[in-house]
Design an enzyme around this catalytic site. Sequence first.
Site, PDB file in Angstrom:
ATOM      1  N   CYS A 146      37.350   0.428  42.797  1.00 39.21           N
ATOM      2  CA  CYS A 146      37.135   1.541  42.288  1.00 39.21           C
ATOM      3  C   CYS A 146      35.810   2.193  42.726  1.00 39.21           C
ATOM      4  O   CYS A 146      35.349   1.648  43.761  1.00 39.21           O
ATOM      5  CB  CYS A 146      37.338   1.471  40.708  1.00 39.21           C
ATOM      6  SG  CYS A 146      37.465   2.943  39.741  1.00 39.21           S
TER       7      CYS A 146
ATOM      8  N   ASP B   3      33.759  -0.862  32.301  1.00 38.05           N
ATOM      9  CA  ASP B   3      33.902   0.099  31.477  1.00 38.05           C
ATOM     10  C   ASP B   3      33.345  -0.392  29.996  1.00 38.05           C
ATOM     11  O   ASP B   3      32.847   0.380  29.257  1.00 38.05           O
ATOM     12  CB  ASP B   3      35.095   0.840  31.312  1.00 38.05           C
ATOM     13  CG  ASP B   3      35.162   1.582  32.787  1.00 38.05           C
ATOM     14  OD1 ASP B   3      35.934   1.214  33.540  1.00 38.05           O
ATOM     15  OD2 ASP B   3      34.766   2.906  32.691  1.00 38.05           O
TER      16      ASP B   3
HETATM   17  C1  RUB Z   1      35.541   4.060  36.949  1.00 40.66           C
HETATM   18  C2  RUB Z   1      35.421   2.538  36.983  1.00 40.66           C
HETATM   19  C3  RUB Z   1      34.114   1.848  37.087  1.00 40.66           C
HETATM   20  C4  RUB Z   1      33.325   1.394  35.682  1.00 40.66           C
HETATM   21  C5  RUB Z   1      31.971   1.173  36.001  1.00 40.66           C
HETATM   22  O1  RUB Z   1      36.590   4.578  36.315  1.00 40.66           O
HETATM   23  O2  RUB Z   1      36.598   1.779  36.208  1.00 40.66           O
HETATM   24  O3  RUB Z   1      34.285   0.738  37.656  1.00 40.66           O
HETATM   25  O4  RUB Z   1      33.314   2.766  35.034  1.00 40.66           O
HETATM   26  O5  RUB Z   1      31.256   2.308  36.739  1.00 40.66           O
HETATM   27  P1  RUB Z   1      36.910   6.087  36.336  1.00 40.66           P
HETATM   28  P2  RUB Z   1      29.544   2.326  36.467  1.00 40.66           P
HETATM   29  O6  RUB Z   1      36.938   6.728  37.535  1.00 40.66           O
HETATM   30  O7  RUB Z   1      38.261   6.528  35.749  1.00 40.66           O
HETATM   31  O8  RUB Z   1      35.700   6.539  35.532  1.00 40.66           O
HETATM   32  O9  RUB Z   1      29.157   1.022  37.136  1.00 40.66           O
HETATM   33  O10 RUB Z   1      29.430   3.437  37.147  1.00 40.66           O
HETATM   34  O11 RUB Z   1      29.367   2.421  34.971  1.00 40.66           O
END
Ligand code: RUB
Length: 311
Positions: free
Chosen positions: A128, A197
């Site tokens: 991701c 998340d």
């Molecule tokens: C994004 C996702 C990321 C986390 C952490 O999913 O799963 O790994 O949100 O991101 P989506 P961060 O694209 O569905 O939002 O480290 O930027 O908080």
Amino acid sequence: MRRVLEAAKRIRRLEVQGATNVALTAIRALVEQMRESRAESREEALAEIEEARDILFGARETEPFMRNALRYIEWRVRAARWGSVEELNRLMEEVAEEFIQRFREARKRIEDIGSRRILPGTRILTHCHSSAVIGVLRAAKRRGIEYEVICTETRPLYQGRITAKELLEMGVKTTMIVDSAVRTFLKQVDLVLVGADAITSEGNIINKIGTSLIALAAQEARVPFYVVTELLKFDPQTIHGDYEAIEERAASEIWPDAPEGLAIRNPAFEVTRRDYIHGIICEEGVISPHSILEAVRRRYPWILESVGISA
Ligand code: RUB
């Protein structure tokens, strides 16, 4: 509620993506919304804050970082004395700024700590797009470490492409694979780094769908699996026994013109059990998932207090 509705729409449509960006966007939307407030009493202003908060909470389900941030601002506002909307606005701006500043300090610590796990020649697999993981990789690069990254494309919305582009811009040797190729490439990998998340009271983490399968495969392949995250993503409601809700998105994201009668399921996130997590790289250091609750209690007692749990 124009500002807040606009922000909620952008969050829902994934124009704003990743837990951190979602939280920062929601904070700014709440502050800007209240700047336009015509409330004539404290009660009216607080009712507006509640309404705005609920709209933002509803934009995406699996976002405890956003919920903690908005609860923090509301909690401070309720505890303070202010007479006019102008005073309220000054206070909200101050509190929001202070929150963002503390987040930035936490992120900086995570980047410093995480980047030490990256040695010359390390091969890292990521899934991701996580700004926290990118931050760690950028910090390693700044220290002059040369490493490689393998990133999954991350079906169905291909957030892996955002990761790949950012890494290429940083000058990192990057390879993209389809999600189902993870086990094959784990043979060439030293480390898995993913974002989060949500973190639960038991030390499990919730991240993009596919994360748990990678964690399982990493254990079998004996590759350390680390989660890079601020403790601000801790979901205090899980202490009460609530499950973190998992967002399920539209079937059309998977197959826009799917044949009629076909059932399609599209959960955006999933739980990865703590047993598969080597360590959580957070502002308290590299810690075991078992000590999450203690770490949150030490660093952010207000996360617990804001939902009525005495820290
Ligand atoms: C994004 C996702 C990321 C986390 C952490 O999913 O799963 O790994 O949100 O991101 P989506 P961060 O694209 O569905 O939002 O480290 O930027 O908080």
